[in-house]
Design a protein around this motif. Structure first.
Motif, PDB file in Angstrom:
ATOM      1  N   VAL A 123       0.697 -35.827 -28.433  1.00 30.21           N
ATOM      2  CA  VAL A 123       1.517 -34.946 -29.261  1.00 30.21           C
ATOM      3  C   VAL A 123       1.927 -33.750 -28.417  1.00 30.21           C
ATOM      4  CG1 VAL A 123       1.645 -33.608 -31.396  1.00 30.21           C
ATOM      5  CG2 VAL A 123       0.190 -35.647 -31.292  1.00 30.21           C
ATOM      6  N   THR A 124       3.221 -33.529 -28.284  1.00 27.49           N
ATOM      7  CA  THR A 124       3.687 -32.421 -27.464  1.00 27.49           C
ATOM      8  C   THR A 124       5.103 -32.053 -27.876  1.00 27.49           C
ATOM      9  OG1 THR A 124       3.842 -31.634 -25.171  1.00 27.49           O
ATOM     10  CG2 THR A 124       4.671 -33.839 -25.608  1.00 27.49           C
ATOM     11  N   THR A 125       5.623 -31.005 -27.247  1.00 27.67           N
ATOM     12  CA  THR A 125       6.998 -30.611 -27.525  1.00 27.67           C
ATOM     13  C   THR A 125       7.957 -31.417 -26.655  1.00 27.67           C
ATOM     14  OG1 THR A 125       7.015 -28.877 -25.850  1.00 27.67           O
ATOM     15  CG2 THR A 125       6.245 -28.265 -28.062  1.00 27.67           C
ATOM     16  N   VAL A 183       2.180 -44.088 -26.805  1.00 25.71           N
ATOM     17  CA  VAL A 183       2.797 -43.547 -28.014  1.00 25.71           C
ATOM     18  C   VAL A 183       2.862 -42.025 -27.906  1.00 25.71           C
ATOM     19  CG1 VAL A 183       2.620 -43.326 -30.530  1.00 25.71           C
ATOM     20  CG2 VAL A 183       1.903 -45.454 -29.412  1.00 25.71           C
ATOM     21  N   ALA A 184       3.998 -41.452 -28.275  1.00 25.37           N
ATOM     22  CA  ALA A 184       4.150 -39.996 -28.268  1.00 25.37           C
ATOM     23  C   ALA A 184       4.811 -39.538 -29.555  1.00 25.37           C
ATOM     24  CB  ALA A 184       4.975 -39.539 -27.077  1.00 25.37           C
ATOM     25  N   ILE A 185       4.382 -38.375 -30.032  1.00 27.55           N
ATOM     26  CA  ILE A 185       5.080 -37.676 -31.107  1.00 27.55           C
ATOM     27  C   ILE A 185       5.622 -36.394 -30.496  1.00 27.55           C
ATOM     28  CG2 ILE A 185       4.911 -36.582 -33.363  1.00 27.55           C
ATOM     29  CD1 ILE A 185       2.575 -38.369 -34.000  1.00 27.55           C
ATOM     30  N   LEU A 186       6.921 -36.200 -30.593  1.00 30.81           N
ATOM     31  CA  LEU A 186       7.566 -35.050 -29.988  1.00 30.81           C
ATOM     32  C   LEU A 186       8.063 -34.097 -31.067  1.00 30.81           C
ATOM     33  CD1 LEU A 186       9.654 -36.774 -27.161  1.00 30.81           C
ATOM     34  CD2 LEU A 186       7.271 -36.027 -27.128  1.00 30.81           C
ATOM     35  N   THR A 187       7.853 -32.813 -30.828  1.00 30.63           N
ATOM     36  CA  THR A 187       8.236 -31.789 -31.793  1.00 30.63           C
ATOM     37  C   THR A 187       9.117 -30.748 -31.108  1.00 30.63           C
ATOM     38  OG1 THR A 187       6.377 -30.303 -31.347  1.00 30.63           O
ATOM     39  CG2 THR A 187       5.994 -32.107 -32.903  1.00 30.63           C
ATOM     40  N   ARG A 188       9.674 -29.856 -31.929  1.00 33.92           N
ATOM     41  CA  ARG A 188      10.506 -28.793 -31.378  1.00 33.92           C
ATOM     42  C   ARG A 188       9.673 -27.608 -30.889  1.00 33.92           C
ATOM     43  NH1 ARG A 188      15.352 -28.272 -29.703  1.00 33.92           N
ATOM     44  NH2 ARG A 188      15.571 -26.255 -30.699  1.00 33.92           N
ATOM     45  N   THR A 189       8.564 -27.303 -31.581  1.00 36.99           N
ATOM     46  CA  THR A 189       7.801 -26.092 -31.260  1.00 36.99           C
ATOM     47  C   THR A 189       6.329 -26.408 -31.032  1.00 36.99           C
ATOM     48  OG1 THR A 189       7.180 -25.581 -33.555  1.00 36.99           O
ATOM     49  CG2 THR A 189       9.343 -24.810 -32.798  1.00 36.99           C
ATOM     50  N   ASN A 190       5.638 -25.482 -30.368  1.00 39.17           N
ATOM     51  CA  ASN A 190       4.197 -25.604 -30.188  1.00 39.17           C
ATOM     52  C   ASN A 190       3.477 -25.625 -31.528  1.00 39.17           C
ATOM     53  OD1 ASN A 190       3.930 -25.782 -27.390  1.00 39.17           O
ATOM     54  ND2 ASN A 190       3.898 -23.577 -27.109  1.00 39.17           N
ATOM     55  N   ASP A 225       6.263 -45.909 -24.309  1.00 45.03           N
ATOM     56  CA  ASP A 225       6.823 -47.108 -24.936  1.00 45.03           C
ATOM     57  C   ASP A 225       7.412 -46.777 -26.303  1.00 45.03           C
ATOM     58  OD1 ASP A 225       6.036 -48.812 -22.838  1.00 45.03           O
ATOM     59  OD2 ASP A 225       4.010 -48.936 -23.652  1.00 45.03           O
ATOM     60  N   HIS A 226       6.662 -45.990 -27.071  1.00 46.68           N
ATOM     61  CA  HIS A 226       7.065 -45.691 -28.446  1.00 46.68           C
ATOM     62  C   HIS A 226       7.099 -44.177 -28.648  1.00 46.68           C
ATOM     63  CE1 HIS A 226       6.203 -49.955 -29.222  1.00 46.68           C
ATOM     64  NE2 HIS A 226       5.098 -49.751 -28.521  1.00 46.68           N
ATOM     65  N   VAL A 227       8.213 -43.676 -29.132  1.00 49.70           N
ATOM     66  CA  VAL A 227       8.379 -42.247 -29.360  1.00 49.70           C
ATOM     67  C   VAL A 227       8.771 -42.014 -30.810  1.00 49.70           C
ATOM     68  CG1 VAL A 227       9.784 -40.208 -28.828  1.00 49.70           C
ATOM     69  CG2 VAL A 227       8.983 -41.694 -26.977  1.00 49.70           C
ATOM     70  N   THR A 228       8.085 -41.068 -31.440  1.00 46.10           N
ATOM     71  CA  THR A 228       8.433 -40.642 -32.791  1.00 46.10           C
ATOM     72  C   THR A 228       8.786 -39.162 -32.745  1.00 46.10           C
ATOM     73  OG1 THR A 228       6.926 -42.259 -33.790  1.00 46.10           O
ATOM     74  CG2 THR A 228       7.646 -40.435 -35.177  1.00 46.10           C
ATOM     75  N   LEU A 229       9.952 -38.819 -33.256  1.00 44.14           N
ATOM     76  CA  LEU A 229      10.408 -37.433 -33.280  1.00 44.14           C
ATOM     77  C   LEU A 229      10.112 -36.828 -34.640  1.00 44.14           C
ATOM     78  CD1 LEU A 229      13.959 -37.834 -31.675  1.00 44.14           C
ATOM     79  CD2 LEU A 229      11.792 -37.393 -30.520  1.00 44.14           C
ATOM     80  N   LEU A 230       9.529 -35.641 -34.635  1.00 44.68           N
ATOM     81  CA  LEU A 230       9.377 -34.920 -35.887  1.00 44.68           C
ATOM     82  C   LEU A 230      10.749 -34.412 -36.293  1.00 44.68           C
ATOM     83  CD1 LEU A 230       7.572 -33.702 -38.108  1.00 44.68           C
ATOM     84  CD2 LEU A 230       7.392 -31.653 -36.684  1.00 44.68           C
ATOM     85  N   GLU A 231      11.174 -34.812 -37.467  1.00 39.77           N
ATOM     86  CA  GLU A 231      12.501 -34.444 -37.949  1.00 39.77           C
ATOM     87  C   GLU A 231      12.615 -32.926 -38.081  1.00 39.77           C
ATOM     88  OE1 GLU A 231      13.768 -35.024 -42.226  1.00 39.77           O
ATOM     89  OE2 GLU A 231      14.633 -36.790 -41.274  1.00 39.77           O
ATOM     90  N   GLY A 232      13.770 -32.429 -37.878  1.00 39.81           N
ATOM     91  CA  GLY A 232      14.009 -30.992 -37.997  1.00 39.81           C
ATOM     92  C   GLY A 232      15.310 -30.652 -37.332  1.00 39.81           C
ATOM     93  N   ARG A 233      16.009 -29.739 -37.902  1.00 37.43           N
ATOM     94  CA  ARG A 233      17.288 -29.367 -37.349  1.00 37.43           C
ATOM     95  C   ARG A 233      17.113 -28.665 -36.010  1.00 37.43           C
ATOM     96  NH1 ARG A 233      21.368 -31.943 -39.115  1.00 37.43           N
ATOM     97  NH2 ARG A 233      22.828 -30.203 -39.017  1.00 37.43           N
ATOM     98  N   LEU A 234      18.039 -28.936 -35.111  1.00 33.98           N
ATOM     99  CA  LEU A 234      18.106 -28.106 -33.935  1.00 33.98           C
ATOM    100  C   LEU A 234      18.534 -26.721 -34.412  1.00 33.98           C
ATOM    101  CD1 LEU A 234      19.928 -30.625 -31.580  1.00 33.98           C
ATOM    102  CD2 LEU A 234      17.487 -30.293 -31.868  1.00 33.98           C
TER     103      LEU A 234
END
Length: 660
Positions: A427-429, A294-301, A439-448
């Motif tokens: 948890v990473t960018t 499982v990963a949570i991906l974000t735009r920034t550190n 297997d499972h990815v969740t993106l933190l919502e946010g505008r590019l």
């Protein structure tokens, strides 16, 4: 279609025809492989290495380079998972070394005489530029000697090489093939649709060369270059594969302008299902995650740091599901097993035969739980990792421990010890997730970025979204931006260091950078009430490594005597549910000075206490300076002992100067 079939104890990789073309190419061929997401690139790279070994190359003749530590870890683990009936081949696979471009550049410069202090004081780009200069000087015998054994180069994630890194790869391949009729082969893998580092480079350093690395390689290598393509997505579900393919077609199409491509990506991401019904994420969110990676991906550190801290919750103990945080620029781990093996060994040299005896007498050797917690390798693997950290030959029979201590914190000293537990949420960018699969990815919502300043920036912003959605194999969701508190922002200290911080009801400042912890404090008998106190702490760090990793600590301001001038440092105290605290070690004045830098100009003084930091890992520490009488034996002689790293943000209430 590619697959893996289990035949008893042997794992057989069944490759497609396009994968076979890459895997089975001659060792002296030069390949540029365009490999889309899920096309089996990591497996193909691993099997390409197997083929090169079967073709007669020795592990030391193969140089493997990748952009990020995460991509290196992924490929290393994939190679480690391969199983063959040929034990000799399996042994050769263990000896392969995979490095990031930055760490390889560091090592080359160090081996050609540049002092460590100079290299550590410069940026990665400056060091790489120096390597490009070395590679371009064909009269320099030192660099020729260092490269003389290389017969094949594998380059991963080539699309992420703007500027000097692309230049280094091209110059390296040119230098290796200079005046060599037989030729040195190479396999360069990447995907131009996943190129997301160019814009960041333009912003940070406009002087960086911005030429297209793909075209640069084609022009320089000419007829030596053969282009192949991997197209089929074998990793993702049919739905995710179809989504990725459709988006890829849009991004590669000449029918859409950059603005339309970015808008298409935004619509796709906005339409993902939410993994959070209401409120904000917390440690309870972890319990609802499915089996698998499982990963949570974000735009920034700053967003990644905020997410990780919220998932760790408020309890002193770490959550049942491990939360791992991956930030750009984080220091590599110096594994705890080094101190466990060598902390009681006092001589300055250790031979291979003596090492076996020392290893056999490890106190916890029969304790499987502790061995797993400190990731203790076999005796043979431990020896091999130590001699490679010293840049010694594989047949070396003795290690100079002073040399090992000097190299122990080099960026690439222990690449095989930077992995993760099997069960964790990472948890990473998006940038740091390049080359990784979940297997499972969740993106933190946010505008590019709302206002990219060029067509190139628009395309790169669309590519960022593409990378994010192609990390998932089974499931892709999103977390609303309102699901986290305000993310941390970067503060550039006068020291040159950057720390993430946030002003709110409680002020949060990132603590745990390289150099934040005083290594000698973990074996200081004055600090721990005598020699028995040091021994007890070292025992607990070894025996309780698993439960301590991720545990909450508190910092308290201490007035430490330093000659005639008193100086403030922070004591690191372990918190438990009985409200008692145990002193583990000290931070350095680096933390004190940076906190003053952040707070003083705003009218605030040094805080105490500081809450909510976590133990990142149990690690090996050393100190090459003269140790005082307050460090007891055997640590005074061995100069190896256990300590901790810190991760996260310290939270505190601001205190006005006239009150602090």
């Amino acid at each position: 279609m590619s697959a893996e079939a289990d035949l008893g104890d042997v794992c057989v990789f069944i490759a497609t025809s396009e994968q076979k073309a890459v895997i089975e190419a001659r060792a002296d061929e030069g390949l540029l492989v365009v490999s889309g997401p899920g096309s089996g690139k990591t497996q193909v790279a691993a099997m390409r290495l197997v083929h090169l070994l079967q073709s007669g190359l020795h592990p030391s003749q193969i140089l493997v380079l990748s952009f990020s530590k995460s991509a290196v870890t992924t490929l290393t683990h994939r190679i480690a998972s391969l199983r063959f009936a040929d034990e000799g081949l399996m042994e050769e696979l263990r000896y392969l070394v995979i490095r990031t471009f930055d760490s390889w550049a560091f090592r080359i410069l160090r081996q050609t005489g540049r002092p460590v202090s100079e290299l550590l004081g410069r940026s990665y780009d400056e060091n790489i530029a120096s390597v490009v200069t070395l590679l371009s000087d064909y009269s320099d015998p030192a660099i020729s000697e260092r490269l003389s054994s290389v017969r094949h180069v594998i380059v991963d994630e080539f699309q992420d090489l703007p500027g000097v890194r692309a230049g280094m790869v091209v110059e390296l391949l040119l230098r290796l093939n200079y005046d060599k009729p037989e030729g040195v082969g190479f396999t360069v893998l990447g995907d131009p649709v996943q190129a997301i580092y160019g814009f960041a480079s333009r912003v940070s350093d406009p002087a960086i060369l911005l030429s297209d690395p793909w075209q640069q390689l084609r022009e320089k290598m000419g007829d030596r270059l053969k282009e192949l393509t991997l197209t089929k997505n074998h990793r993702s579900t049919e739905k995710l594969a179809s989504m990725g393919l459709k988006m890829r077609e849009i991004l590669l199409s000449t029918k859409f302008d950059p603005e339309n491509k970015l808008e298409a990506m935004r619509r796709l991401l906005d339409g993902l299902p939410s993994s959070l019904e209401s409120g904000r994420i917390d440690s309870e969110w972890l319990s609802g995650q499915p089996e698998g990676s499982v990963a949570i991906l974000t735009r920034t550190n700053g967003e990644a740091l905020r997410v990780a801290m919220m998932l760790m919750g408020t309890a002193n103990e770490r959550p049942k599901v491990t939360v791992r945080l991956g930030l750009a620029g984080s220091s590599p781990i110096v594994p705890a097993w080094i101190a466990v093996i060598l902390s009681r060994y006092k001589p300055t040299q250790i031979s291979r035969s003596i090492f076996e005896i020392v290893y056999s007498k490890i106190e916890v050797l029969e304790n499987d739980d502790v061995c797993r917690a400190i990731h203790l390798p076999s005796c043979d693997a431990a020896w091999m990792r130590l001699i490679r950290a010293c840049a010694a030959a594989d047949n070396t029979l003795s290690i100079d421990l002073a040399d090992l201590r000097e190299r122990i914190e080099w960026p690439d000293a222990f690449p095989d010890d930077q992995g993760f537990e099997n069960s964790f949420v990472y948890v990473t960018t998006i940038h740091q997730a390049k080359g990784m699969e979940f297997d499972h990815v969740t993106l933190l919502e946010g505008r590019l970025h709302n206002d990219p300043d060029s067509n190139e920036a628009l395309i790169e912003e669309a590519n960022v979204g593409y990378v994010a959605l192609t990390r998932a194999g089974k499931e892709l969701k999103r977390i609303p931006l309102m699901g986290i508190y305000s993310p941390h922002q970067e503060f550039k200290c006068s020291s040159g260091r950057s720390r993430l911080f946030c002003y709110n009801v409680m002020t949060s400042v990132q603590i745990g950078l390289s150099g934040d912890i005083d290594p000698v404090s973990f074996v200081d008998s004055d600090l721990h009430g005598g020699e028995d106190g040091v021994k007890a702490l070292q025992q607990d760090l070894m025996l309780k490594a698993d439960e301590l990793r991720g545990h909450k600590v508190m910092l308290r301001k201490l007035n430490i005597s330093d000659g005639p001038k008193p100086i403030f440092k922070y004591g690191i105290y372990l918190q438990d549910n009985e409200k008692s605290e145990r002193l583990l070690g000290l931070t350095t004045t680096q933390v004190t000075l940076d906190l003053l830098n952040i707070l003083w100009s705003a009218g605030y003084g040094l805080p105490s206490p500081i809450f909510n930091l976590r133990i990142g890992n149990i690690v090996t520490l050393t100190d090459c300076a003269d140790l005082g009488s307050n460090v007891p034996e055997p640590w005074h002689s061995s100069r190896f002992w256990l300590g901790i790293t810190l991760v996260g943000t310290g939270d505190f209430k601001k205190t006005r100067k006239n009150k602090g």
